[in-house]
Structure formats: C-alpha cells, structure tokens
Design an enzyme around this catalytic site. Structure first.
Site, PDB file in Angstrom:
ATOM      1  CD  GLU A  55       4.339 -16.125  38.480  1.00 48.53           C
ATOM      2  OE1 GLU A  55       3.630 -15.137  38.148  1.00 48.53           O
ATOM      3  OE2 GLU A  55       5.474 -16.319  38.020  1.00 48.53           O
ATOM      4  CB  CYS A  78      10.185 -13.079  36.790  1.00 54.17           C
ATOM      5  SG  CYS A  78       9.468 -12.165  38.163  1.00 54.17           S
ATOM      6  CB  ALA A 156      -6.466  -7.684   2.776  1.00 50.01           C
ATOM      7  CB  ALA A 165      -8.321  -2.822  -9.020  1.00 45.31           C
ATOM      8  CD  GLU A 269      -3.162  -2.462   7.858  1.00 55.40           C
ATOM      9  OE1 GLU A 269      -3.023  -2.774   9.055  1.00 55.40           O
ATOM     10  OE2 GLU A 269      -4.142  -2.794   7.183  1.00 55.40           O
ATOM     11  N   GLY A 271       2.589   0.187   2.575  1.00 59.90           N
ATOM     12  CA  GLY A 271       2.170  -0.570   1.412  1.00 59.90           C
ATOM     13  C   GLY A 271       3.215  -1.554   0.932  1.00 59.90           C
ATOM     14  N   PRO A 272       3.069  -1.998  -0.293  1.00 65.34           N
ATOM     15  CG  PRO A 272       2.045  -2.708  -2.250  1.00 65.34           C
ATOM     16  CD  PRO A 272       1.953  -1.652  -1.190  1.00 65.34           C
ATOM     17  CB  ALA A 275       5.009  -5.028   2.700  1.00 68.13           C
TER      18      ALA A 275
HETATM   19  N1  LIG Z   1      -4.381  -3.997   0.220  1.00 70.11           N
HETATM   20  C1  LIG Z   1      -3.618  -3.650   1.217  1.00 70.11           C
HETATM   21  O1  LIG Z   1      -3.523  -4.426   2.200  1.00 70.11           O
HETATM   22  C2  LIG Z   1      -2.852  -2.337   1.211  1.00 70.11           C
HETATM   23  C3  LIG Z   1      -2.275  -1.884   2.382  1.00 70.11           C
HETATM   24  C4  LIG Z   1      -1.545  -0.696   2.358  1.00 70.11           C
HETATM   25  C5  LIG Z   1      -1.391   0.012   1.178  1.00 70.11           C
HETATM   26  N2  LIG Z   1      -1.985  -0.431   0.047  1.00 70.11           N
HETATM   27  C6  LIG Z   1      -1.816   0.319  -1.213  1.00 70.11           C
HETATM   28  O2  LIG Z   1      -0.419   0.508  -1.432  1.00 70.11           O
HETATM   29  C7  LIG Z   1      -0.169   1.728  -2.105  1.00 70.11           C
HETATM   30  C8  LIG Z   1       0.973   2.460  -1.413  1.00 70.11           C
HETATM   31  O3  LIG Z   1       2.078   1.584  -1.280  1.00 70.11           O
HETATM   32  P1  LIG Z   1       3.496   1.920  -1.866  1.00 70.11           P
HETATM   33  O4  LIG Z   1       4.200   0.624  -2.004  1.00 70.11           O
HETATM   34  O5  LIG Z   1       3.351   2.783  -3.048  1.00 70.11           O
HETATM   35  O6  LIG Z   1       4.147   2.789  -0.732  1.00 70.11           O
HETATM   36  P2  LIG Z   1       4.351   2.579   0.851  1.00 70.11           P
HETATM   37  O7  LIG Z   1       5.039   1.289   1.101  1.00 70.11           O
HETATM   38  O8  LIG Z   1       3.121   2.875   1.597  1.00 70.11           O
HETATM   39  O9  LIG Z   1       5.339   3.792   1.162  1.00 70.11           O
HETATM   40  C9  LIG Z   1       6.565   3.889   0.498  1.00 70.11           C
HETATM   41  C10 LIG Z   1       7.330   5.004   1.122  1.00 70.11           C
HETATM   42  O10 LIG Z   1       7.759   4.617   2.429  1.00 70.11           O
HETATM   43  C11 LIG Z   1       8.906   5.359   2.773  1.00 70.11           C
HETATM   44  N3  LIG Z   1       9.938   4.481   3.300  1.00 70.11           N
HETATM   45  C12 LIG Z   1      10.479   4.542   4.549  1.00 70.11           C
HETATM   46  N4  LIG Z   1      11.373   3.592   4.742  1.00 70.11           N
HETATM   47  C13 LIG Z   1      11.427   2.888   3.608  1.00 70.11           C
HETATM   48  C14 LIG Z   1      12.197   1.770   3.198  1.00 70.11           C
HETATM   49  N5  LIG Z   1      13.090   1.175   4.019  1.00 70.11           N
HETATM   50  N6  LIG Z   1      12.007   1.296   1.974  1.00 70.11           N
HETATM   51  C15 LIG Z   1      11.113   1.856   1.138  1.00 70.11           C
HETATM   52  N7  LIG Z   1      10.361   2.911   1.480  1.00 70.11           N
HETATM   53  C16 LIG Z   1      10.511   3.427   2.699  1.00 70.11           C
HETATM   54  C17 LIG Z   1       9.319   6.119   1.519  1.00 70.11           C
HETATM   55  O11 LIG Z   1       8.737   7.384   1.685  1.00 70.11           O
HETATM   56  P3  LIG Z   1       9.417   8.801   1.396  1.00 70.11           P
HETATM   57  O12 LIG Z   1       9.545   8.874  -0.085  1.00 70.11           O
HETATM   58  O13 LIG Z   1       8.433   9.762   1.960  1.00 70.11           O
HETATM   59  O14 LIG Z   1      10.731   8.839   2.113  1.00 70.11           O
HETATM   60  C18 LIG Z   1       8.622   5.382   0.425  1.00 70.11           C
HETATM   61  O15 LIG Z   1       8.389   6.159  -0.698  1.00 70.11           O
HETATM   62  C19 LIG Z   1      -1.455   2.507  -2.055  1.00 70.11           C
HETATM   63  O16 LIG Z   1      -1.978   2.534  -3.360  1.00 70.11           O
HETATM   64  C20 LIG Z   1      -2.349   1.717  -1.139  1.00 70.11           C
HETATM   65  O17 LIG Z   1      -3.684   1.748  -1.573  1.00 70.11           O
HETATM   66  C21 LIG Z   1      -2.714  -1.603   0.036  1.00 70.11           C
END
Ligand SMILES: NC(=O)c1ccc[n+]([C@@H]2O[C@H](COP(=O)([O-])OP(=O)(O)OC[C@H]3O[C@@H](n4cnc5c(N)ncnc54)[C@H](OP(=O)(O)O)[C@@H]3O)[C@@H](O)[C@H]2O)c1
Length: 338
Positions: A55, A78, A156, A165, A269, A271-272, A275
């Site tokens: 504004e 505000c 993704a 894979a 982002e 990993g699983p 997430a």
């Molecule tokens: N396609 C896609 O979009 C995409 C994106 C990302 C990753 N990926 C793939 O995912 C794989 C890795 O993923 P991941 O599931 O094995 O591991 P991750 O989610 O990347 O990491 C897991 C680690 O995060 C830490 N962590 C911290 N807070 C946590 C909580 N509240 N709960 C659980 N873990 C926590 C722990 O580490 P510490 O043991 O060190 O404490 C745990 O071992 C790779 O192979 C990668 O290629 C794919």
C-alpha cells in the site's frame, strides 16, 4: 455496495503481488489505488522484509491524493509498527476514502487494520476475491496461524507410486518440464530438507537451478536431518547455498527451530522415511506430486507406513491443481477437511 466492481483492480493487485519475492518471512502483497471513476492511478507491491509494504509503495507513486480514492490491497492493511510503519495509518494519512482488501491478516500483532481504518471513518470492503488471495498467500497465512513453517512435501514417482527402481536408481523418473517446474518452486522456498540417507545414497546438490544449469538468485537453506556423519565432500556442503545439519529426529523440534530462524516455508524432498514421518505426524500442508508415465513395480514407494491400518482410516486428499507437464502429470493436493 457491490464488491464486484473492485474485482478487476484486485486481479491486478494479485498480479502485482507476484512481482515480489515468495521466499522470506513476509507475504507477497500487491496494491492499486483507484480514483473515483475507478481508474487505476497507482500500483505497488512488497519487495521483502524491511522494504515498503504494498500500500505504501503504491501511495508513494502519487503526489496528490484525489478526492474519493480507493486503495485495493490483497491483504488486510497491517496495524503494527514492524520494520516499517503501520499501513492502516499510512492510508488514513494519505486521505483515501475507501479500502478494499481480500485476505484477513491472521497475525496477532499486525491484525486489526480494518478496525483502525473504520474507526478513522474510512469505508472498508473485505473479502473481494478472497479465495484467490488466500490461495496466493497460503504459505504465509498457514505459517502464521500454525506458528511453524509451511511444509510442502514433494515427490516424483512412476504412475504406480514408486520413487526408485529396485536397485535404488531414480534419475530421472520425471521429465525435463517437471524438473524445471520443481526447481523453480525450490527457488521460492526458504529451506529444502532431506534425511541423511538421501545425502549418502544420492549425493544431491539440493540447489535451485535453471534449465541451463545456472543457479537461481535465491537459494534455499539446505537442511539435513539425522545423526549420521556425512562425508565432508558431499555436494550439499558446496558453496552454492548454506547448509545446516540438525542431528535430531524430532520433526516438531526441527520445525520450531527453523521457525525461530525466520524460515516460513520448508520443502521436504525425502527420502521416503523422512517423508512418511512428516505425513504420519500430520505436518504436511501441501503435497506436490510429479507422476511419470512409467511402471516400476517393486517396493520403493514414495512413502512407507504412515500408521494407516485400514481403508477407512486413509487420509483423504483434495486435488487443488492438476496439469500436464510434458508427458508427466503434476498434482498439487492438500488434506481434505471434514
Ligand atoms: N524419487 C524421489 O523423489 C526421491 C527423493 C529423495 C530420496 N529418494 C531416494 O530415497 C532413498 C533414501 O531415503 P530413505 O527413506 O532411505 O532415507 P531418508 O528419508 O533420506 O533418511 C532417513 C534418515 O533420516 C534421519 N531422520 C531424521 N529424523 C527422522 C525421523 N523423524 N524419522 C525418520 N528418520 C529421520 C535418520 O538418519 P540418521 O540415521 O542419520 O539419524 C534416518 O535414517 C535414496 O535411495 C534416494 O535415492 C528418492
């Protein structure tokens, strides 16, 4: 009085808002000033923390305020003195006759602008194109209501929901258009977060890059969570952006710490494992899903166990936006209320 007659001006204000930065603690806000014949005589937008609010930016374009002028703003002006003065007061002093806004300000310190304006005898019209403005301002509105960063979870996957894979390879599941879109969105957030396992497995840079490989001007803070030691030569530690490792598993604690640092928007982002925990704890505000026309099968799903025992307990989502990106499908989804 019909508020429809201000919609064209609010549309312009919404366009102007997007000229300001999406990252940072402040919201994107746009404003226009109309004369009594509803001609736009000034435009403004907010350029980020410490700079003039929308504004005030619009008011600064005018030497003289004509009689019967209307200020049209995407967010309720505000009422507090932060790094800049209160906008409600600036509008009163500028001598506008009417203020039209879209979204209500949820902030404890900053709300109340409408009441201040009315008390000063200014006509106030609220809620014009509110749904559009609430969507544009969703990150800031939600973060301020929840007092923690807005969490976007992005993945993704193949059409059957696999993020990799069987051998763990995942480059590139999605196409160039999807990757360009997600990098652009990365450049608009404050922090990008992954677990240690993703850094160890993929050695990602976690930067926001343009299709030609160059870096966007704004780079989000890279946040790695987990206790494991990471290789010092991991690419996340390069000089392209700042990096923080938080050696904890407490997602609430992590979000609180980031909020204290002025982080308004966290992009998860993966990993699983990480997430799944965000989903399980109900901490995801928005899901961004890039679905590729590819079948992978196997057990490397985008998320794992999220504590759902049976079909009736499933978390219902609502698709807010669905579009084609090259050969892929992009979905923006939120948890369905009710
Ligand atoms: N396609 C896609 O979009 C995409 C994106 C990302 C990753 N990926 C793939 O995912 C794989 C890795 O993923 P991941 O599931 O094995 O591991 P991750 O989610 O990347 O990491 C897991 C680690 O995060 C830490 N962590 C911290 N807070 C946590 C909580 N509240 N709960 C659980 N873990 C926590 C722990 O580490 P510490 O043991 O060190 O404490 C745990 O071992 C790779 O192979 C990668 O290629 C794919």
């Amino acid at each position: 009085m019909s508020s429809h007659k201000y919609e064209f001006a609010m549309r312009r204000a919404l366009e102007l808002a997007l000229l300001g930065p999406a990252h940072g603690v402040n919201p994107q806000v746009g404003a226009v000033i109309l004369d009594s014949d509803l001609n736009i005589i000034a435009e403004g937008f907010h350029r980020g923390s410490g700079t003039a609010h929308a504004e005030v930016d619009a008011l600064s374009k005018l030497d003289l305020m004509p009689a019967g002028a209307t200020a049209v703003v995407t967010l309720e002006p505000c009422n507090h003195i932060g790094k800049t003065g209160p906008c409600a007061q600036a509008l009163i002093e500028a001598g506008v006759s009417r203020v039209v806004f879209a979204s209500n300000d949820p902030g404890e310190a900053s709300a109340g602008g409408a009441a201040t304006l009315r008390a000063a005898g200014i006509e106030v019209v609220s809620g014009v194109l509110q749904a559009e403005a609430d969507d544009q301002l969703r990150v800031w509105l939600t973060a301020n209501r929840r007092k923690r960063p807005f969490v976007t979870l992005k993945w993704a996957t193949s059409i059957d929901g696999r993020a990799a894979a069987n051998d763990g390879t995942s480059k590139w599941i999605s196409g160039v258009e999807s990757r360009a879109d997600s990098h652009k969105r990365r450049s608009e957030v404050d922090a990008i977060l992954v677990g240690t396992a993703t850094v160890i497995a993929d050695d990602p840079e976690l930067t926001a890059r343009k299709p030609d490989g160059s870096l966007y001007e704004h780079q989000p803070l890279r946040v790695i969570i987990g206790e494991r030691e990471l290789p010092i030569d991991a690419r996340v530690f390069n000089d392209d952006a700042q990096t923080l490792q938080l050696r904890t598993h407490s997602l609430h604690g992590i979000l609180e710490a980031l909020w204290q640092e002025g982080i308004k928007h966290v992009w998860v982002e993966g990993g699983p494992t990480v997430a799944s925990q965000f989903v399980r704890l109900g901490l995801v505000d928005e899901f961004l899903i890039y679905l590729a026309p590819l079948l992978l099968g196997g057990d490397r799903t985008a998320i794992g166990d999220i504590g759902i025992e049976n079909i009736t307990a499933g978390k219902p989502l609502e698709f807010v936006e669905v579009k084609h990106l090259g050969n892929d499908i992009f979905i923006r989804a939120v948890e369905r209320k009710n």
